[in-house]
Design a protein around this motif. Sequence first.
Motif, PDB file in Angstrom:
ATOM      1  N   ALA A   1      -8.590   3.349   1.404  1.00 38.05           N
ATOM      2  CA  ALA A   1      -8.545   4.501   2.306  1.00 38.05           C
ATOM      3  C   ALA A   1      -9.488   4.308   3.491  1.00 38.05           C
ATOM      4  O   ALA A   1      -9.138   4.632   4.638  1.00 38.05           O
ATOM      5  CB  ALA A   1      -8.898   5.775   1.543  1.00 38.05           C
ATOM      6  N   VAL A   2     -10.661   3.757   3.228  1.00 40.58           N
ATOM      7  CA  VAL A   2     -11.621   3.519   4.313  1.00 40.58           C
ATOM      8  C   VAL A   2     -11.064   2.487   5.293  1.00 40.58           C
ATOM      9  O   VAL A   2     -11.131   2.659   6.515  1.00 40.58           O
ATOM     10  CB  VAL A   2     -12.985   3.067   3.740  1.00 40.58           C
TER      11      VAL A   2
ATOM     12  N   PRO B   1      -9.604   1.319 -10.510  1.00 40.16           N
ATOM     13  CA  PRO B   1      -8.542   1.678  -9.552  1.00 40.16           C
ATOM     14  C   PRO B   1      -8.988   2.712  -8.519  1.00 40.16           C
ATOM     15  O   PRO B   1      -8.570   2.668  -7.369  1.00 40.16           O
ATOM     16  CB  PRO B   1      -7.434   2.241 -10.443  1.00 40.16           C
ATOM     17  N   GLU B   2      -9.878   3.631  -8.918  1.00 48.29           N
ATOM     18  CA  GLU B   2     -10.374   4.625  -7.967  1.00 48.29           C
ATOM     19  C   GLU B   2     -11.215   3.964  -6.873  1.00 48.29           C
ATOM     20  O   GLU B   2     -11.174   4.370  -5.709  1.00 48.29           O
ATOM     21  CB  GLU B   2     -11.215   5.696  -8.684  1.00 48.29           C
ATOM     22  N   GLU B   3     -11.997   2.941  -7.237  1.00 53.24           N
ATOM     23  CA  GLU B   3     -12.813   2.237  -6.250  1.00 53.24           C
ATOM     24  C   GLU B   3     -11.938   1.452  -5.275  1.00 53.24           C
ATOM     25  O   GLU B   3     -12.202   1.427  -4.071  1.00 53.24           O
ATOM     26  CB  GLU B   3     -13.796   1.304  -6.956  1.00 53.24           C
ATOM     27  N   VAL B   4     -10.901   0.834  -5.799  1.00 53.96           N
ATOM     28  CA  VAL B   4      -9.976   0.100  -4.928  1.00 53.96           C
ATOM     29  C   VAL B   4      -9.258   1.069  -3.999  1.00 53.96           C
ATOM     30  O   VAL B   4      -9.084   0.795  -2.804  1.00 53.96           O
ATOM     31  CB  VAL B   4      -8.974  -0.725  -5.770  1.00 53.96           C
ATOM     32  N   ALA B   5      -8.878   2.233  -4.520  1.00 52.89           N
ATOM     33  CA  ALA B   5      -8.225   3.236  -3.686  1.00 52.89           C
ATOM     34  C   ALA B   5      -9.166   3.745  -2.599  1.00 52.89           C
ATOM     35  O   ALA B   5      -8.746   3.964  -1.455  1.00 52.89           O
ATOM     36  CB  ALA B   5      -7.732   4.393  -4.555  1.00 52.89           C
TER      37      ALA B   5
ATOM     38  N   MET C   1       1.598   0.139   0.463  1.00 56.80           N
ATOM     39  CA  MET C   1       0.710  -0.930   0.067  1.00 56.80           C
ATOM     40  C   MET C   1       0.683  -0.972  -1.453  1.00 56.80           C
ATOM     41  O   MET C   1       0.511   0.037  -2.103  1.00 56.80           O
ATOM     42  CB  MET C   1      -0.695  -0.665   0.637  1.00 56.80           C
ATOM     43  N   SER C   2       0.841  -2.127  -2.008  1.00 53.33           N
ATOM     44  CA  SER C   2       0.846  -2.244  -3.457  1.00 53.33           C
ATOM     45  C   SER C   2      -0.517  -2.726  -3.943  1.00 53.33           C
ATOM     46  O   SER C   2      -1.374  -3.110  -3.159  1.00 53.33           O
ATOM     47  CB  SER C   2       1.929  -3.225  -3.895  1.00 53.33           C
ATOM     48  N   THR C   3      -0.700  -2.720  -5.257  1.00 52.08           N
ATOM     49  CA  THR C   3      -1.971  -3.149  -5.821  1.00 52.08           C
ATOM     50  C   THR C   3      -2.185  -4.653  -5.647  1.00 52.08           C
ATOM     51  O   THR C   3      -3.306  -5.122  -5.729  1.00 52.08           O
ATOM     52  CB  THR C   3      -2.046  -2.793  -7.318  1.00 52.08           C
ATOM     53  N   ALA C   4      -1.137  -5.398  -5.393  1.00 57.32           N
ATOM     54  CA  ALA C   4      -1.286  -6.844  -5.204  1.00 57.32           C
ATOM     55  C   ALA C   4      -1.816  -7.183  -3.809  1.00 57.32           C
ATOM     56  O   ALA C   4      -2.203  -8.318  -3.563  1.00 57.32           O
ATOM     57  CB  ALA C   4       0.049  -7.535  -5.434  1.00 57.32           C
ATOM     58  N   ASP C   5      -1.848  -6.204  -2.904  1.00 59.57           N
ATOM     59  CA  ASP C   5      -2.324  -6.465  -1.548  1.00 59.57           C
ATOM     60  C   ASP C   5      -3.839  -6.595  -1.478  1.00 59.57           C
ATOM     61  O   ASP C   5      -4.369  -7.246  -0.590  1.00 59.57           O
ATOM     62  CB  ASP C   5      -1.871  -5.358  -0.598  1.00 59.57           C
TER      63      ASP C   5
END
Length: 63
Positions: free
Chosen positions: A23-24, A15-19, A1-5
Motif C-alpha cells: 500500500a505504501v 501477509p498484513e506486513e506485505v499488504a 497485483m498478486s502475492t507473487a509480485d
Amino acid sequence: MSTADIRVEKGHAEPEEVAAITAVLLARAAARPEPTTHHRPRPKAAWRRLEREPGFRAPHSWH
C-alpha cells in the motif's frame, strides 16, 4: 497485483506486513508527479551575423 509480485528475500513477513508495504509503495507511485515536457529555450547562437558586427576590427584580431 498478486502475492507473487512481491517476495521477501530475508526473514519472514506476515501477509498484513506485505499488504502494508504494498500500500505504501502504490501510494508513493500514485503521488509521483507526471513528467512534463517543458520546452527549453534555444541556446544562444555561437556565430554572429555580419550586419550586427561593428565596422572596424583591430588588425591583430581574427575570426
